[in-house]
Design an enzyme around this catalytic site. Sequence first.
Site, PDB file in Angstrom:
ATOM      1  N   ASP A 125      68.339 -25.776 -11.816  1.00 18.77           N
ATOM      2  CA  ASP A 125      66.913 -26.103 -11.779  1.00 18.77           C
ATOM      3  C   ASP A 125      66.746 -27.527 -12.275  1.00 18.77           C
ATOM      4  OD1 ASP A 125      65.197 -26.193 -14.609  1.00 18.77           O
ATOM      5  OD2 ASP A 125      67.170 -25.256 -14.807  1.00 18.77           O
ATOM      6  N   HIS A 166      58.543 -32.506   0.701  1.00 18.78           N
ATOM      7  CA  HIS A 166      59.785 -33.014   1.297  1.00 18.78           C
ATOM      8  C   HIS A 166      60.951 -32.862   0.328  1.00 18.78           C
ATOM      9  CE1 HIS A 166      62.728 -35.555   3.298  1.00 18.78           C
ATOM     10  NE2 HIS A 166      62.945 -36.072   2.097  1.00 18.78           N
ATOM     11  N   ASP A 185      67.225 -19.850 -27.699  1.00 13.19           N
ATOM     12  CA  ASP A 185      68.310 -20.617 -28.294  1.00 13.19           C
ATOM     13  C   ASP A 185      67.763 -21.913 -28.862  1.00 13.19           C
ATOM     14  OD1 ASP A 185      67.675 -21.817 -25.824  1.00 13.19           O
ATOM     15  OD2 ASP A 185      69.671 -22.690 -25.656  1.00 13.19           O
ATOM     16  N   GLN A 208      75.951 -23.295 -25.793  1.00  9.05           N
ATOM     17  CA  GLN A 208      75.594 -24.590 -26.353  1.00  9.05           C
ATOM     18  C   GLN A 208      76.812 -25.198 -27.038  1.00  9.05           C
ATOM     19  OE1 GLN A 208      72.937 -26.279 -25.836  1.00  9.05           O
ATOM     20  NE2 GLN A 208      71.263 -24.839 -25.370  1.00  9.05           N
ATOM     21  N   GLY A 211      71.859 -27.486 -22.792  1.00 17.75           N
ATOM     22  CA  GLY A 211      72.093 -28.653 -23.637  1.00 17.75           C
ATOM     23  C   GLY A 211      72.833 -29.776 -22.962  1.00 17.75           C
ATOM     24  N   ASP A 244      62.332 -19.469 -18.450  1.00 14.23           N
ATOM     25  CA  ASP A 244      63.023 -20.149 -19.535  1.00 14.23           C
ATOM     26  C   ASP A 244      62.418 -19.662 -20.847  1.00 14.23           C
ATOM     27  OD1 ASP A 244      64.612 -21.813 -20.992  1.00 14.23           O
ATOM     28  OD2 ASP A 244      63.700 -23.674 -20.293  1.00 14.23           O
ATOM     29  N   SER A 245      63.219 -19.560 -21.881  1.00 16.03           N
ATOM     30  CA  SER A 245      62.832 -18.807 -23.079  1.00 16.03           C
ATOM     31  C   SER A 245      61.908 -19.546 -24.024  1.00 16.03           C
ATOM     32  CB  SER A 245      64.093 -18.434 -23.860  1.00 16.03           C
ATOM     33  OG  SER A 245      64.692 -19.615 -24.392  1.00 16.03           O
ATOM     34  N   GLY A 246      61.760 -20.855 -23.858  1.00 18.50           N
ATOM     35  CA  GLY A 246      61.080 -21.662 -24.855  1.00 18.50           C
ATOM     36  C   GLY A 246      62.053 -22.406 -25.740  1.00 18.50           C
ATOM     37  N   GLY A 247      63.342 -22.108 -25.588  1.00 17.12           N
ATOM     38  CA  GLY A 247      64.353 -22.775 -26.407  1.00 17.12           C
ATOM     39  C   GLY A 247      64.405 -24.274 -26.194  1.00 17.12           C
ATOM     40  N   PHE A 248      64.170 -24.724 -24.960  1.00 16.30           N
ATOM     41  CA  PHE A 248      64.230 -26.166 -24.714  1.00 16.30           C
ATOM     42  C   PHE A 248      63.118 -26.883 -25.481  1.00 16.30           C
ATOM     43  CE2 PHE A 248      63.311 -30.069 -22.271  1.00 16.30           C
ATOM     44  CZ  PHE A 248      64.553 -30.668 -22.381  1.00 16.30           C
ATOM     45  N   CYS A 294      64.778 -34.127   9.593  1.00 12.72           N
ATOM     46  CA  CYS A 294      64.283 -33.204   8.563  1.00 12.72           C
ATOM     47  C   CYS A 294      63.149 -32.371   9.137  1.00 12.72           C
ATOM     48  CB  CYS A 294      63.803 -33.991   7.340  1.00 12.72           C
ATOM     49  SG  CYS A 294      63.048 -32.971   6.046  1.00 12.72           S
ATOM     50  N   CYS A 319      57.913 -34.476   7.229  1.00 11.27           N
ATOM     51  CA  CYS A 319      58.676 -35.158   8.286  1.00 11.27           C
ATOM     52  C   CYS A 319      58.313 -34.666   9.686  1.00 11.27           C
ATOM     53  CB  CYS A 319      60.170 -34.990   8.033  1.00 11.27           C
ATOM     54  SG  CYS A 319      60.760 -35.903   6.579  1.00 11.27           S
ATOM     55  N   CYS A 362      60.900 -30.597   7.269  1.00 15.32           N
ATOM     56  CA  CYS A 362      59.900 -30.295   6.249  1.00 15.32           C
ATOM     57  C   CYS A 362      58.503 -30.592   6.786  1.00 15.32           C
ATOM     58  CB  CYS A 362      60.169 -31.099   4.975  1.00 15.32           C
ATOM     59  SG  CYS A 362      59.572 -32.807   5.038  1.00 15.32           S
TER      60      CYS A 362
END
Length: 376
Positions: free
Chosen positions: A272, A341, A144, A195, A222, A90-94, A310, A315, A312
Amino acid sequence: MEYKIVAEEGRAKSAHVETVHGTVETPVFMNVGTVGAIKGAVSTNDLKDIGCQIELSNTYHLHVRTGDKLIKEFGGLHKFMNWDRPILTDSGGFQVFSLTSLRKIKEEGVYFNSHIDGHKIFMGPEESMQIQSNLGSTIAMAFDECPPALAERKYIENSVARTTRWLKRCKAEMQRLNSLEDTINKEQLLFGINQGGILHDVRVAHADEISELDLDGYAVGGLAVGESHEEMYSVLDEVVPHLPRNKPTYLMGVGTPLNIIEGVARGVDFFDCVYPSRNGRHGHVYTKFGKLNLYNKKYELDSKPIEEGCNCPACRSYSRAYIRHLLKANEMLGLRLCTLHNLYFYNKMMEDIRTAIREGRFEDYRREMTESMTRT
């Protein structure tokens, strides 16, 4: 990169994405390792065991803690964290959105005060690309601004216009960096970000404009930042058809299992979210029948696994009662088992979604999961 759709049902699609670090089958959930590790004591070997195809790390956080230049000395993030499958950064925009009190936005970029020690940082499109090039990720995200979903129209319009100008600078800088002799990953891919808050006309116009740049993939950013689920789905209904269908589509930071299923139904490939690991660290675990809080006393004598059937690590070997005991005793193993899990649940859900699309029964799967997970 080669992107090939192998099955479609309505707008839902399943694809092969060939990258320099291996193949990704979509729809896919990217396990979030912000600083190069999944919170909850989850190793990269664990990630392979629970079916993770692609890991996500964050440009800003790796830049301020440890540093991208140091990571480059190790041969990039893949070697640094011992992970040989794809990584998206992720670019750092968030952080432009989330660190509101610590930043100032200018045309050239964003001036931050570090959330760790307060020191001054500048990050613009070129700097974000340079950091991500140092990390050597498979996919780099364009820098962004993520405006608040419910911000005023004028603010959103100005923000989106600046994001477009920044995107063009990101593309030019990425091309320059990929041509340099000492670049770790000369085939680093660039995804642009749509956006526009919940303003359909702004979103669609922006999608049309950035689609002309012929990037490697496109994200819808966004969302899940204050709007309702219905508003988010409405934006996706309008915007996704205006993004290139022959390129991957990524819905950033989303979300719950049902959010993901609804995103797939609208044509999204990549997802994500921090929910699986964050909720796991608080004893909240996902099942096909909804979310459980293992701190609840009713699980004190419960000998069943978190979810019957499950496979995992939690479990396969432990009961709800034992995991609850670990949580109550503040033992890290409890947090780790819940996190494993949840990540397994998300990765297995994506595998089931891919199978359903390829067998032409995604709508049945969507209906069954919605009914099951909302049953009271």
